[in-house]
Motif scaffolding. Structure first.
Motif, PDB file in Angstrom:
ATOM      1  N   TYR A 140       0.921  -1.449  -0.061  1.00 29.75           N
ATOM      2  CA  TYR A 140      -0.001   0.009  -0.034  1.00 29.75           C
ATOM      3  C   TYR A 140       0.849   1.470   0.114  1.00 29.75           C
ATOM      4  O   TYR A 140       0.466   2.183  -0.527  1.00 29.75           O
ATOM      5  N   ARG A 141       2.247   1.111   0.798  1.00 32.64           N
ATOM      6  CA  ARG A 141       2.948   2.309   0.672  1.00 32.64           C
ATOM      7  C   ARG A 141       3.525   2.535  -0.948  1.00 32.64           C
ATOM      8  O   ARG A 141       3.323   3.722  -1.224  1.00 32.64           O
ATOM      9  N   THR A 142       3.838   1.491  -1.497  1.00 32.86           N
ATOM     10  CA  THR A 142       4.016   1.889  -2.830  1.00 32.86           C
ATOM     11  C   THR A 142       3.113   2.315  -3.868  1.00 32.86           C
ATOM     12  O   THR A 142       3.414   3.203  -4.642  1.00 32.86           O
ATOM     13  N   GLN A 143       1.887   1.945  -3.561  1.00 28.83           N
ATOM     14  CA  GLN A 143       0.676   2.619  -4.169  1.00 28.83           C
ATOM     15  C   GLN A 143       0.662   4.157  -4.019  1.00 28.83           C
ATOM     16  O   GLN A 143       0.466   4.765  -4.905  1.00 28.83           O
ATOM     17  N   ALA A 144       0.629   4.277  -2.845  1.00 26.43           N
ATOM     18  CA  ALA A 144       0.529   5.858  -2.324  1.00 26.43           C
ATOM     19  C   ALA A 144       1.552   6.552  -2.884  1.00 26.43           C
ATOM     20  O   ALA A 144       1.249   7.629  -3.508  1.00 26.43           O
ATOM     21  N   LEU A 145       2.862   6.112  -2.695  1.00 25.35           N
ATOM     22  CA  LEU A 145       3.905   6.948  -3.179  1.00 25.35           C
ATOM     23  C   LEU A 145       3.803   7.394  -4.622  1.00 25.35           C
ATOM     24  O   LEU A 145       4.354   8.168  -5.429  1.00 25.35           O
ATOM     25  N   TRP A 146       3.522   6.049  -5.326  1.00 23.77           N
ATOM     26  CA  TRP A 146       3.280   6.257  -7.080  1.00 23.77           C
ATOM     27  C   TRP A 146       2.290   7.067  -7.588  1.00 23.77           C
ATOM     28  O   TRP A 146       2.322   7.988  -8.380  1.00 23.77           O
ATOM     29  N   GLN A 147       1.188   7.165  -6.712  1.00 22.85           N
ATOM     30  CA  GLN A 147       0.029   8.145  -6.889  1.00 22.85           C
ATOM     31  C   GLN A 147       0.498   9.522  -6.574  1.00 22.85           C
ATOM     32  O   GLN A 147       0.232  10.509  -7.533  1.00 22.85           O
ATOM     33  N   LEU A 148       1.115   9.844  -5.690  1.00 24.10           N
ATOM     34  CA  LEU A 148       1.701  11.222  -5.372  1.00 24.10           C
ATOM     35  C   LEU A 148       2.452  11.614  -6.329  1.00 24.10           C
ATOM     36  O   LEU A 148       2.439  12.804  -6.613  1.00 24.10           O
ATOM     37  N   GLU A 178      12.619   7.159  -2.456  1.00 22.67           N
ATOM     38  CA  GLU A 178      11.722   5.854  -2.764  1.00 22.67           C
ATOM     39  C   GLU A 178      10.922   5.738  -4.070  1.00 22.67           C
ATOM     40  O   GLU A 178      10.991   4.954  -4.953  1.00 22.67           O
ATOM     41  N   VAL A 179      10.652   7.007  -4.423  1.00 23.59           N
ATOM     42  CA  VAL A 179       9.800   7.090  -5.823  1.00 23.59           C
ATOM     43  C   VAL A 179      10.742   6.909  -6.875  1.00 23.59           C
ATOM     44  O   VAL A 179      10.533   6.533  -7.878  1.00 23.59           O
ATOM     45  N   SER A 180      12.235   7.380  -6.576  1.00 29.20           N
ATOM     46  CA  SER A 180      13.007   6.786  -7.686  1.00 29.20           C
ATOM     47  C   SER A 180      13.411   5.580  -7.912  1.00 29.20           C
ATOM     48  O   SER A 180      13.741   5.233  -9.203  1.00 29.20           O
ATOM     49  N   VAL A 181      13.199   4.715  -6.853  1.00 25.19           N
ATOM     50  CA  VAL A 181      13.376   3.349  -7.113  1.00 25.19           C
ATOM     51  C   VAL A 181      12.238   2.590  -7.819  1.00 25.19           C
ATOM     52  O   VAL A 181      12.126   1.951  -8.800  1.00 25.19           O
ATOM     53  N   LEU A 182      10.986   3.367  -7.342  1.00 21.99           N
ATOM     54  CA  LEU A 182       9.698   2.966  -8.118  1.00 21.99           C
ATOM     55  C   LEU A 182       9.874   3.273  -9.647  1.00 21.99           C
ATOM     56  O   LEU A 182       9.572   2.446 -10.690  1.00 21.99           O
ATOM     57  N   ARG A 183      10.309   4.393 -10.168  1.00 26.60           N
ATOM     58  CA  ARG A 183      10.421   4.928 -11.525  1.00 26.60           C
ATOM     59  C   ARG A 183      11.137   4.149 -12.355  1.00 26.60           C
ATOM     60  O   ARG A 183      11.015   3.491 -13.181  1.00 26.60           O
ATOM     61  N   ASP A 184      12.559   3.738 -11.443  1.00 24.70           N
ATOM     62  CA  ASP A 184      13.285   3.019 -12.566  1.00 24.70           C
ATOM     63  C   ASP A 184      12.926   1.498 -12.501  1.00 24.70           C
ATOM     64  O   ASP A 184      13.191   0.975 -13.535  1.00 24.70           O
ATOM     65  N   ALA A 185      12.357   1.042 -11.425  1.00 22.95           N
ATOM     66  CA  ALA A 185      11.637  -0.540 -11.606  1.00 22.95           C
ATOM     67  C   ALA A 185      10.770  -0.475 -12.499  1.00 22.95           C
ATOM     68  O   ALA A 185      10.715  -1.466 -13.304  1.00 22.95           O
ATOM     69  N   ALA A 186       9.646   0.544 -12.595  1.00 22.50           N
ATOM     70  CA  ALA A 186       8.817   0.545 -13.719  1.00 22.50           C
ATOM     71  C   ALA A 186       9.211   0.596 -15.073  1.00 22.50           C
ATOM     72  O   ALA A 186       8.732   0.074 -15.871  1.00 22.50           O
TER      73      ALA A 186
END
Length: 301
Positions: A140-148, A178-186
């Motif tokens: 749920y944290r990843t979802q919230a961070l991604w949406q933000l 954290e969002v940099s990790v998400l962006r790169d992985a996505a």
């Protein structure tokens, strides 16, 4: 909404239009699967859905009740926060990264701030920390961070109803590390789709379900498999049986130690609990949930 995002449209979650809007993009509920953090979706199963080789996950009672309870939980949040205007949202895409989309449950606005609201339901308090903190399940944290990050906002409120009566609120703030990790992985995941590079098979239930769906027919032929694969399968079957036997014996020993007691504890920590049987059946043993430390998104994830 800020200039960081553009509105794509309004779609019913799970509808054909909703999936079409995400076909070449990633939404907040999918990022955890990309990182291997989702309990419902694996990287393997998500990849095949994006490729169109399997269909969407079948609707079930948990999903339906989650949708049905969204409105009353959102109303509870609105009643507790009169400072916010609470309104429904559509699907948004980042202007900088059009493959990054988000469909928050609600958008929040006041005279001085804008935020988003995610509404959740849960069976128990596992992975949920103290209300008012950011100690929420990692998926749920990843979802919230991604949406933000998609919408260019800095704060997400998460309202959760646990066990049907325990209402709680949490807060997750945007974090560049954290969002940099998400962006790169996505981006890396989407690149594997373009290269037709299938992820490895893993132990996730969704992966096994996907492999089954990929081959629905049975041809009456023999297929030679690698000896190493055959040995790994046989070993896993034997170890599984041994683990089941060990668990059965340990459960019997705990039941015997409990006698007519209800809960087994060690240093005040609950280990297992006796629960009533159905009909004329005697009580059985149920393990107590193992509490985990709330996680943050990291490259190691």
């Amino acid at each position: 909404m800020s200039a960081a995002a553009v509105r794509v449209g309004t779609f019913e979650p799970g509808s054909a239009e909703w999936f079409a809007a995400r076909a070449s993009a990633l939404g907040g509920s999918e990022v955890a699967a990309v990182l291997g953090l989702s309990p419902w979706e694996s990287r393997f199963s998500l990849w095949h859905k994006k490729k169109g080789s399997t269909g969407p996950t079948d609707d079930n009672d948990v999903m339906r009740w989650g949708r049905w309870l969204e409105e009353p939980i959102a109303r509870a949040f609105a009643a507790a926060h009169p400072e916010y205007r609470v309104r429904r949202s559509g699907t948004w895409a980042s202007r900088a990264r059009r493959w990054q989309v988000a469909t928050p449950d609600r958008l929040l606005s006041s005279l001085t701030a804008r935020a988003l609201l995610e509404v959740k339901t849960a069976h128990n308090t596992d992975e949920w920390g103290e209300p008012g903190t950011d100690e929420v399940p990692i998926y749920y944290r990843t979802q919230a961070l991604w949406q933000l990050d998609t919408l260019g906002l800095s704060r997400a409120h998460i309202a959760v109803l646990i066990s049907g009566s325990d209402y709680r609120e949490y807060v997750v703030d945007w974090n560049i590390a954290e969002v940099s990790v998400l962006r790169d992985a996505a981006r890396e995941f989407l690149d594997t789709l373009e290269r037709d590079e299938r992820p490895d098979i893993d132990e996730h239930t969704a992966t096994y379900r996907t492999v089954r769906a990929l081959h629905p027919l049975i041809d009456d032929v023999e297929i030679e498999i690698a000896p190493t694969l055959a040995e790994r399968y046989r070993t896993a079957v034997a170890e599984h049986k041994a683990a089941e036997n060990a668990k059965r014996r340990a459960a019997a020993e705990v039941l015997d130690a409990l006698g007519s007691g209800r809960r087994a504890v060690v240093a005040c920590e609950s280990i297992a609990i006796r629960v009533p049987g159905t009909g004329d059946s005697p009580p059985s043993l149920r393990p107590s949930p193992i509490r985990s430390t709330p996680q943050k998104v990291s490259a190691a994830a």
